[in-house]
Write an enzyme that holds these catalytic residues in place. Structure first.
Site, PDB file in Angstrom:
ATOM      1  N   LYS A 185       0.832  -1.217  -0.135  1.00  0.00           N
ATOM      2  CA  LYS A 185       0.098   0.030   0.049  1.00  0.00           C
ATOM      3  C   LYS A 185       0.744   1.141  -0.026  1.00  0.00           C
ATOM      4  O   LYS A 185       1.970   1.209   0.014  1.00  0.00           O
ATOM      5  CB  LYS A 185      -0.863  -0.080   1.381  1.00  0.00           C
ATOM      6  CG  LYS A 185      -1.767  -1.266   1.509  1.00  0.00           C
ATOM      7  CD  LYS A 185      -2.661  -1.498   0.174  1.00  0.00           C
ATOM      8  CE  LYS A 185      -2.972  -3.243   0.524  1.00  0.00           C
ATOM      9  NZ  LYS A 185      -4.083  -3.702   0.055  1.00  0.00           N
TER      10      LYS A 185
HETATM   11  C1  LIG Z   1      -4.995  -4.776   0.671  1.00  0.00           C
HETATM   12  C2  LIG Z   1      -6.301  -4.563   0.976  1.00  0.00           C
HETATM   13  C3  LIG Z   1      -7.190  -5.187   1.831  1.00  0.00           C
HETATM   14  C4  LIG Z   1      -6.454  -6.095   3.053  1.00  0.00           C
HETATM   15  O1  LIG Z   1      -5.450  -5.274   3.800  1.00  0.00           O
HETATM   16  P1  LIG Z   1      -4.744  -5.704   4.860  1.00  0.00           P
HETATM   17  O2  LIG Z   1      -4.019  -4.725   5.678  1.00  0.00           O
HETATM   18  O3  LIG Z   1      -3.894  -6.727   4.173  1.00  0.00           O
HETATM   19  O4  LIG Z   1      -5.670  -6.657   5.695  1.00  0.00           O
HETATM   20  C5  LIG Z   1      -8.556  -5.060   1.939  1.00  0.00           C
HETATM   21  N1  LIG Z   1      -9.202  -4.322   0.901  1.00  0.00           N
HETATM   22  C6  LIG Z   1      -8.125  -3.993  -0.202  1.00  0.00           C
HETATM   23  C7  LIG Z   1      -8.994  -2.987  -1.272  1.00  0.00           C
HETATM   24  C8  LIG Z   1      -6.937  -3.913  -0.203  1.00  0.00           C
HETATM   25  O5  LIG Z   1      -6.447  -3.701  -1.479  1.00  0.00           O
END
Ligand SMILES: *Cc1c(COP(=O)(O)O)cnc(C)c1O
Length: 381
Positions: A185
């Protein structure tokens, strides 16, 4: 043989100051949730206009807690786009509720709000939109829809930290909003997530739900009124997240510059369908977590898998975001099959996420574009 460095499709940008901060936490004698988490939450809150924010162990955990906070359970329905990560529908199912999958708009790849409204019924309690790749949903229309029908909104803003809608940061307005700090992210905490809530009462409920459901009694003992999970974030993670958050504007500016180069240089024959460029006049509202064109598969004698393998042979990593959620084994049983949500299915079948991260160079983008052009030209039908 290819001697150029490998380009993954995502890569975190971590600096020496972060390494030092992590070492300081490890030496401090307090390594789980403590002062760094409190500071991280304060910094996150400042970034969303002062709304209360609580840090947790992942965005998935934040989604689970948000559903619990909203009182969603068996018999309830939650609307979610089918073009989303599995975390959203899985948490809806784990809450005991039913996910209602809706198609996305082909351009933005965000929830089609007219189609969503058509699926609202007496059991609908919430809507859980995703800001696809960091491009905000139409927040005015979304909240108008939610208000008309008395629905909670749980934004899956995992890809949208630093995004804004008409100048207002995502998370600074609305209802419940979830961020992710997974390494792919725009801001990472190694792992981690956050939930933006409406008021101090909701924030206290989140504190309880993220830590066993425990409340402290005046006599110094503990009680559990609600069965909570164990979703707190450690100070090690928060130390990383704090440093990252300070660099978010710089990271996102670099992502936008790289994306501008992709738009200028990704010229293939047959042409790919490029992603939505951001709203006119508000292009900086897009945080560009991913750059994911759609392959012109009908004009190619090449599968997506073969395309990805060919790029891999050029030393270029790719991803798929996302598979069509309604066709996953765990959710088909709610009555879904191929053909129901055509935009989602077409995107899911043809999307390829190309490398994008702040430390990429302009030359790296040129290299990816050249490799795409070469592979597609060699396999045009
Ligand atoms: C990465 C992601 C998640 C999950 O995030 P985590 O922190 O790994 O639980 C949920 N929704 C979207 C759209 C994502 O891209």
């Amino acid at each position: 043989m290819n001697t150029l460095p490998y380009l993954p499709f995502a890569r975190p940008t971590l600096d020496e100051a972060t390494v030092e901060d992590v070492a300081d936490v490890l030496r401090s004698g307090w390594i789980t949730s403590g002062p760094k988490v409190a500071a991280f939450e304060a910094a996150l809150s400042a970034s969303v206009g002062g709304r209360p924010v609580r840090a947790v162990s992942s965005a998935t955990a934040a989604l689970e807690i948000a559903l619990q906070l909203a009182g969603i359970g068996p018999g309830d329905e939650v609307i979610t786009p089918a073009m989303t990560f599995f975390a959203a529908p899985s948490m809806i199912v784990r809450a005991g509720a039913t996910p209602v999958f809706v198609d996305v708009e082909p351009g933005t790849r965000n929830l089609d709000l007219a189609a969503a409204e058509a699926r609202i019924g007496p059991r609908t309690k919430a809507i859980m939109p995703t800001h696809f790749a960091g491009l905000p949903c139409d927040m005015d229309a979304l909240h108008a829809l939610a208000q008309r029908h008395g629905l909670r909104v749980i934004e899956d803003a995992a890809l949208a930290i630093g995004s804004s809608w008409r100048g207002k940061p995502i998370g600074s307005f609305g209802d419940l909003c979830v961020f992710s700090f997974h390494p792919n992210k725009n801001v990472t905490a190694i792992e981690g997530g956050a939930l933006v809530v409406n008021d101090a009462r909701e924030a206290r409920t989140v504190e309880t739900l993220r830590f066993h459901g425990i409340t402290r009694l005046p006599d110094g003992t503990r009680d559990v009124a609600v069965a909570g999970g164990k979703f707190n974030l450690s100070d090690v993670n928060a130390a990383v997240g704090l440093r990252q958050l300070a660099r978010l504007p710089e990271f996102n500016a670099r992502r936008r510059a790289l994306v501008a180069r992709y738009f200028a240089r990704l010229r293939t024959d047959p042409p790919c369908e490029l992603p939505h460029p951001g709203y006119p006049g508000d292009e900086s509202g897009h945080s560009w977590n991913m750059f994911a064109p759609l392959l012109p598969l009908p004009d190619l004698a090449l599968s997506r898998k073969a395309f990805r393998d060919a790029l891999e042979a050029h030393g270029i990593g790719t991803g798929v975001s996302y598979e069509a959620a309604h066709l996953a084994t765990a959710y088909r049983r709610f009555g879904y099959h191929r053909g129901l949500l055509p935009h989602t299915e077409r995107i899911a079948e043809s999307t390829v996420t190309l490398p994008l991260y702040p430390t990429m160079t302009d030359a790296d983008v040129e290299r990816v574009c050249a490799a795409c052009a070469e592979v597609l030209a060699a396999h045009r039908r």
